[in-house]
Design an enzyme around this catalytic site. Sequence first.
Site, mmCIF file in Angstrom:
data_model
loop_
_atom_site.group_PDB
_atom_site.id
_atom_site.type_symbol
_atom_site.label_atom_id
_atom_site.label_comp_id
_atom_site.label_asym_id
_atom_site.label_seq_id
_atom_site.Cartn_x
_atom_site.Cartn_y
_atom_site.Cartn_z
ATOM 1 N N HIS A 210 0.727 -1.116 -0.235
ATOM 2 C CA HIS A 210 -0.066 0.058 -0.122
ATOM 3 C C HIS A 210 0.840 1.234 0.153
ATOM 4 O O HIS A 210 1.619 1.301 0.835
ATOM 5 C CB HIS A 210 -0.777 0.024 1.294
ATOM 6 C CG HIS A 210 -1.886 -0.727 1.340
ATOM 7 N ND1 HIS A 210 -1.880 -2.363 1.243
ATOM 8 C CD2 HIS A 210 -3.400 -0.741 1.520
ATOM 9 C CE1 HIS A 210 -3.001 -2.924 1.147
ATOM 10 N NE2 HIS A 210 -3.944 -1.782 1.448
ATOM 11 N N GLU A 213 -1.985 6.101 -0.308
ATOM 12 C CA GLU A 213 -3.453 5.967 -0.150
ATOM 13 C C GLU A 213 -3.912 7.385 0.702
ATOM 14 O O GLU A 213 -4.337 8.224 -0.018
ATOM 15 C CB GLU A 213 -3.781 4.770 0.616
ATOM 16 C CG GLU A 213 -5.265 4.612 1.392
ATOM 17 C CD GLU A 213 -5.623 3.432 2.049
ATOM 18 O OE1 GLU A 213 -4.513 2.920 2.457
ATOM 19 O OE2 GLU A 213 -6.863 3.243 2.170
ATOM 20 N N ASP A 292 -11.877 -3.696 1.130
ATOM 21 C CA ASP A 292 -12.419 -4.312 2.403
ATOM 22 C C ASP A 292 -13.898 -4.074 2.029
ATOM 23 O O ASP A 292 -14.713 -3.358 2.713
ATOM 24 C CB ASP A 292 -11.957 -3.478 3.802
ATOM 25 C CG ASP A 292 -10.472 -3.458 3.748
ATOM 26 O OD1 ASP A 292 -10.245 -4.521 4.330
ATOM 27 O OD2 ASP A 292 -10.106 -2.397 3.614
#
Length: 353
Positions: A210, A213, A292
Amino acid sequence: MPASPSAASADALAEFVRRLPKAELHLHIEGTLEPELIFRLARRNHVALPYDSVESLRAAYAFTNLQSFLDLYYAGAGVLLTEQDFHDLTAAYVQRARADGVVHAEIMFDPQTHTARGVAIETVFAGIAGALREARDRHGFTSCLLMSFLRHLSEQDAFETLEAALPLRKQYADLWIGIGLDSAERGNPPEKFARVFARCRELGFRLVAHAGEEGPAAYVGDALDLLHVERIDHGVHSEEDPALMRRLASQRIPLTVCPLSNLKLRVVDDLSRHNLARMLRAGVNVTLNSDDPAYFGGYVLDNYVASARALSLSPVEIGQLAANSLAASFLPDADKARLARDLASVLAQCPAP
Ligand code: ADE
Ligand code: ZN
């Protein structure tokens, strides 16, 4: 009969997206834990929950940033105790993904979330892998696993997790091919994990992280240069750096973008202002994913449909996003080529919405 012309076009768009063979490349299995399953597992495992109903739990999913989500997400995972729990969680995701036309998924999981609660890492692997092998054998649904380190914990903790998992590598060689990096981004830059990623690279794992973000574009460049990842999860802040954008486009470095996640975590305030269409049109290898889905209100199909509507994506661009997802996967080249042919033939037959 659809209720209105716009309902009819929404249905046509969803049907078009559903029929496209797609890969999901950014998915946390713990993030597929629906409130109903949290309650079912809590009852099964005699775990007390601080909510009295599914509705009151769902009502708590009003996030203000990444950390406000992570707090609930790690708490929710507290109901996962047995191999059967991890199996049921994974089987439910596969069923949902297949219904959306996902043919291949690259799934992150966070062993540290579970080992910290006394759940054995063997239990986590066995439950997830059992369901994925069933999906492959029964339905031809392929997948792989990306074991992810929590970046709010130390690099030493990541090393210990790697050491605990390595004895399982042979047993799960058909699935466990990669390593990821997730959790709270700001203040936990890629360089914090440079040594453990170097070790994972030596061991021959595929690498993702990641970056960009909530964190700056510099974290995206550092994930590429210091961690040597092949794909960037999210990466939406890359646009702050035009040189980085040129690099992403020219090297075809995939970004696994998650629009509904970005909306729910207030990375963007409105989907119509999301930069994924601009990046796609600038030649960046953008893919769409759900991150998610149980927490962000949508699986892959919802992410495609909501983005297409908010950003006026053309059918060709929607097809390009599906093609990018196959090309950016860690599947063998022959499988990628087969799926790309399947996609091309669906696109040739499907009426554009
Ligand atoms: N873990 C699960 N979802 C995540 C996200 N969107 N960002 C960072 N870590 C995560
Ligand atoms: Zn994520």
